[in-house]
Motif scaffolding. Sequence first.
Motif, mmCIF file in Angstrom:
data_model
loop_
_atom_site.group_PDB
_atom_site.id
_atom_site.type_symbol
_atom_site.label_atom_id
_atom_site.label_comp_id
_atom_site.label_asym_id
_atom_site.label_seq_id
_atom_site.Cartn_x
_atom_site.Cartn_y
_atom_site.Cartn_z
ATOM 1 N N THR A 43 0.838 -1.202 0.000
ATOM 2 C CA THR A 43 0.000 0.000 0.000
ATOM 3 C C THR A 43 0.872 1.250 0.000
ATOM 4 O OG1 THR A 43 -1.780 -1.144 1.161
ATOM 5 C CG2 THR A 43 -1.766 1.264 1.301
ATOM 6 N N THR A 44 1.902 1.241 0.808
ATOM 7 C CA THR A 44 2.820 2.375 0.888
ATOM 8 C C THR A 44 3.609 2.530 -0.404
ATOM 9 O OG1 THR A 44 2.942 2.102 3.282
ATOM 10 C CG2 THR A 44 4.682 3.418 2.244
ATOM 11 N N LEU A 45 4.058 1.416 -0.980
ATOM 12 C CA LEU A 45 4.782 1.489 -2.254
ATOM 13 C C LEU A 45 3.911 2.094 -3.353
ATOM 14 C CD1 LEU A 45 6.586 -1.964 -2.142
ATOM 15 C CD2 LEU A 45 7.700 0.291 -2.157
ATOM 16 N N ALA A 46 2.645 1.724 -3.395
ATOM 17 C CA ALA A 46 1.732 2.277 -4.401
ATOM 18 C C ALA A 46 1.581 3.786 -4.201
ATOM 19 C CB ALA A 46 0.379 1.579 -4.313
ATOM 20 N N ARG A 47 1.450 4.211 -2.946
ATOM 21 C CA ARG A 47 1.315 5.635 -2.649
ATOM 22 C C ARG A 47 2.587 6.389 -3.028
ATOM 23 N NH1 ARG A 47 -0.416 4.994 2.123
ATOM 24 N NH2 ARG A 47 1.519 5.256 3.266
ATOM 25 N N LEU A 48 3.751 5.811 -2.713
ATOM 26 C CA LEU A 48 5.022 6.444 -3.059
ATOM 27 C C LEU A 48 5.203 6.532 -4.575
ATOM 28 C CD1 LEU A 48 7.335 4.817 -0.371
ATOM 29 C CD2 LEU A 48 6.682 7.233 -0.505
ATOM 30 N N GLU A 49 4.719 5.510 -5.288
ATOM 31 C CA GLU A 49 4.819 5.537 -6.745
ATOM 32 C C GLU A 49 3.897 6.621 -7.317
ATOM 33 O OE1 GLU A 49 5.671 2.366 -10.263
ATOM 34 O OE2 GLU A 49 4.416 1.679 -8.604
ATOM 35 N N GLU A 50 2.709 6.764 -6.758
ATOM 36 C CA GLU A 50 1.784 7.824 -7.199
ATOM 37 C C GLU A 50 2.391 9.204 -6.988
ATOM 38 O OE1 GLU A 50 -1.948 7.394 -5.176
ATOM 39 O OE2 GLU A 50 -2.324 5.410 -6.049
ATOM 40 N N LYS A 51 3.131 9.372 -5.904
ATOM 41 C CA LYS A 51 3.766 10.653 -5.597
ATOM 42 C C LYS A 51 5.024 10.892 -6.437
ATOM 43 C CE LYS A 51 2.344 10.923 -0.721
ATOM 44 N NZ LYS A 51 2.864 10.990 0.675
ATOM 45 N N GLY A 52 5.486 9.872 -7.150
ATOM 46 C CA GLY A 52 6.697 10.001 -7.957
ATOM 47 C C GLY A 52 7.978 9.789 -7.180
ATOM 48 N N PHE A 53 7.880 9.211 -5.974
ATOM 49 C CA PHE A 53 9.055 8.991 -5.136
ATOM 50 C C PHE A 53 9.733 7.655 -5.414
ATOM 51 C CE2 PHE A 53 6.993 11.891 -1.740
ATOM 52 C CZ PHE A 53 7.392 13.012 -2.441
ATOM 53 N N VAL A 54 9.029 6.724 -6.023
ATOM 54 C CA VAL A 54 9.611 5.449 -6.452
ATOM 55 C C VAL A 54 9.073 5.108 -7.841
ATOM 56 C CG1 VAL A 54 9.846 4.544 -4.089
ATOM 57 C CG2 VAL A 54 7.846 3.933 -5.450
ATOM 58 N N THR A 55 9.837 4.291 -8.539
ATOM 59 C CA THR A 55 9.370 3.684 -9.782
ATOM 60 C C THR A 55 9.458 2.183 -9.595
ATOM 61 O OG1 THR A 55 11.579 3.736 -10.759
ATOM 62 C CG2 THR A 55 10.125 5.589 -11.265
ATOM 63 N N SER A 56 8.735 1.457 -10.434
ATOM 64 C CA SER A 56 8.786 0.002 -10.337
ATOM 65 C C SER A 56 8.926 -0.592 -11.729
ATOM 66 C CB SER A 56 7.538 -0.551 -9.649
ATOM 67 O OG SER A 56 6.391 -0.331 -10.437
ATOM 68 N N SER A 57 9.472 -1.791 -11.750
ATOM 69 C CA SER A 57 9.605 -2.533 -13.005
ATOM 70 C C SER A 57 9.441 -4.018 -12.702
ATOM 71 C CB SER A 57 10.967 -2.268 -13.647
ATOM 72 O OG SER A 57 12.006 -2.681 -12.782
ATOM 73 N N LEU A 58 8.972 -4.751 -13.696
ATOM 74 C CA LEU A 58 8.775 -6.188 -13.527
ATOM 75 C C LEU A 58 10.030 -6.944 -13.928
ATOM 76 C CD1 LEU A 58 5.145 -6.680 -14.884
ATOM 77 C CD2 LEU A 58 5.917 -6.827 -12.520
ATOM 78 N N GLY A 59 10.416 -7.907 -13.083
ATOM 79 C CA GLY A 59 11.530 -8.786 -13.408
ATOM 80 C C GLY A 59 11.061 -9.915 -14.306
ATOM 81 N N GLU A 60 11.949 -10.826 -14.583
ATOM 82 C CA GLU A 60 11.642 -11.982 -15.419
ATOM 83 C C GLU A 60 10.832 -13.009 -14.616
ATOM 84 O OE1 GLU A 60 12.257 -12.243 -18.684
ATOM 85 O OE2 GLU A 60 12.967 -10.176 -18.493
ATOM 86 N N PRO A 61 9.946 -13.744 -15.278
ATOM 87 C CA PRO A 61 9.219 -14.815 -14.584
ATOM 88 C C PRO A 61 10.198 -15.915 -14.142
ATOM 89 C CG PRO A 61 8.485 -14.605 -16.873
ATOM 90 C CD PRO A 61 9.592 -13.631 -16.663
ATOM 91 N N THR A 62 9.911 -16.508 -12.994
ATOM 92 C CA THR A 62 10.776 -17.584 -12.501
ATOM 93 C C THR A 62 9.934 -18.813 -12.181
ATOM 94 O OG1 THR A 62 10.594 -16.887 -10.199
ATOM 95 C CG2 THR A 62 12.408 -15.943 -11.470
ATOM 96 N N ALA A 63 10.552 -19.979 -12.366
ATOM 97 C CA ALA A 63 9.866 -21.238 -12.054
ATOM 98 C C ALA A 63 9.558 -21.323 -10.560
ATOM 99 C CB ALA A 63 10.722 -22.417 -12.494
ATOM 100 N N ALA A 64 10.464 -20.795 -9.726
ATOM 101 C CA ALA A 64 10.270 -20.842 -8.273
ATOM 102 C C ALA A 64 9.012 -20.081 -7.854
ATOM 103 C CB ALA A 64 11.489 -20.260 -7.567
ATOM 104 N N ARG A 65 8.589 -19.123 -8.651
ATOM 105 C CA ARG A 65 7.392 -18.338 -8.339
ATOM 106 C C ARG A 65 6.221 -18.745 -9.218
ATOM 107 N NH1 ARG A 65 7.458 -13.615 -5.764
ATOM 108 N NH2 ARG A 65 6.150 -12.619 -7.320
ATOM 109 N N GLY A 66 6.312 -19.919 -9.798
ATOM 110 C CA GLY A 66 5.222 -20.411 -10.637
ATOM 111 C C GLY A 66 5.026 -19.582 -11.896
ATOM 112 N N GLY A 67 6.112 -19.029 -12.415
ATOM 113 C CA GLY A 67 6.044 -18.222 -13.624
ATOM 114 C C GLY A 67 5.681 -16.769 -13.377
ATOM 115 N N ARG A 68 5.487 -16.406 -12.122
ATOM 116 C CA ARG A 68 5.152 -15.010 -11.808
ATOM 117 C C ARG A 68 6.419 -14.158 -11.763
ATOM 118 N NH1 ARG A 68 2.459 -14.969 -6.406
ATOM 119 N NH2 ARG A 68 4.070 -16.528 -6.081
ATOM 120 N N ARG A 69 6.228 -12.877 -11.970
ATOM 121 C CA ARG A 69 7.337 -11.917 -11.954
ATOM 122 C C ARG A 69 7.357 -11.134 -10.644
ATOM 123 N NH1 ARG A 69 7.646 -9.119 -17.736
ATOM 124 N NH2 ARG A 69 7.336 -10.951 -19.024
#
Length: 103
Positions: A43-69
């Motif tokens: 929730t805090t990360l989303a708020r910080l991203e809305e304020k422009g204080f953080v950016t986010s990016s998706l990593g590569e999918p991994t088998a350990a995470r069931g193909g999730r990024r």
Amino acid sequence: MLGEFEQIVLLAILRVDDAYGVAITDEIQRETRRDITLASVYTTLARLEEKGFVTSSLGEPTAARGGRRKRYYTVTATGRRALRAAVSTIGRMARGLDLGWET
């Protein structure tokens, strides 16, 4: 203005190498000795991203995470300035006070 938990989340992002939700949460719990939820961090990360204080990016999918990024977070220059201002303000307010803390 940054709230206390926003400051802590920004500091945790700066402290960990791969700053994604679980790593950020683990770092906060380890360093603050607080019991926090992953949901509160996201929730805090989303708020910080809305304020422009953080950016986010998706990593590569991994088998350990069931193909999730994993979503990785980075503090922006604006976020660093806001954090520096918040920490500086606390320092100025505390300067000269006998708080009974060891330095």
